[in-house]
Design a protein around this motif. Structure first.
Motif, mmCIF file in Angstrom:
data_model
loop_
_atom_site.group_PDB
_atom_site.id
_atom_site.type_symbol
_atom_site.label_atom_id
_atom_site.label_comp_id
_atom_site.label_asym_id
_atom_site.label_seq_id
_atom_site.Cartn_x
_atom_site.Cartn_y
_atom_site.Cartn_z
ATOM 1 N N UNK A 1 47.468 45.005 56.131
ATOM 2 C CA UNK A 1 46.436 44.024 55.809
ATOM 3 C C UNK A 1 47.056 42.815 55.101
ATOM 4 N N UNK A 2 47.964 43.055 54.179
ATOM 5 C CA UNK A 2 48.666 41.959 53.483
ATOM 6 C C UNK A 2 49.403 41.086 54.484
ATOM 7 N N UNK A 3 50.083 41.731 55.384
ATOM 8 C CA UNK A 3 50.844 41.024 56.397
ATOM 9 C C UNK A 3 49.914 40.165 57.261
ATOM 10 N N UNK A 4 48.788 40.736 57.683
ATOM 11 C CA UNK A 4 47.822 39.994 58.503
ATOM 12 C C UNK A 4 47.217 38.819 57.740
ATOM 13 N N UNK A 5 47.087 38.958 56.423
ATOM 14 C CA UNK A 5 46.530 37.886 55.587
ATOM 15 C C UNK A 5 47.614 36.884 55.174
#
Length: 148
Positions: free
Chosen positions: A97-101
């Protein structure tokens, strides 16, 4: 079959309370920022049974110069389901999720007894241990995401 899905802050309380706040009132399960649009809550389910939760807050820690940061809070797996790899699944999901954000760093305040778990997952400690009133001793842990 275990799966992870996005849930509401309120849905995390059924796990946060017995695992992280057992001796405290249910209201102590509410964290500042729980209902912000930039906060994500995930639940790990086995069929319809919620077994674990993790929350991600867009929050800057001044210990780090990285511009974009997410903080993990409320990471918890029901006692009878711990040591089965479920916490690891939740953390990996949070990292994705961090990576996608497009966030560059993930950090959190880890309880002393959880440091080994996070170290195995590639997290490092920063600074000295400190006391969170009414909760216990913690240390800041972090991992770079999306290294540029």
């Amino acid at each position: 079959m275990k799966n992870i899905k996005q849930i509401t802050a309120l849905e995390t309380f059924s796990i946060r309370h017995p695992v992280l706040r057992a001796e405290k009132p249910i209201e102590s399960c509410h964290f500042d920022g729980d209902t912000l649009e930039t906060t994500f809550h995930f639940g790990l389910y086995d069929s319809d049974n919620l077994l674990g939760v993790v929350s991600l807050f867009e929050a800057k820690n001044n210990l780090f110069t990285t511009e974009k940061q997410f903080q993990i809070r409320g990471m918890a797996v029901l006692k009878q389901h711990q040591k089965l790899g479920l916490g690891e699944k939740l953390i990996i999901h949070a990292e994705k999720q961090c990576s996608e954000q497009k966030q560059n760093l993930i950090w959190f305040n880890a309880r002393e007894e959880a440091i080994g778990f996070y170290t195995k997952m590639g997290y490092q400690t920063k600074g000295l241990p400190f006391e969170i009133k009414g909760v216990g001793e913690h240390v800041v842990m972090f991992k770079a995401i999306n290294d540029e």
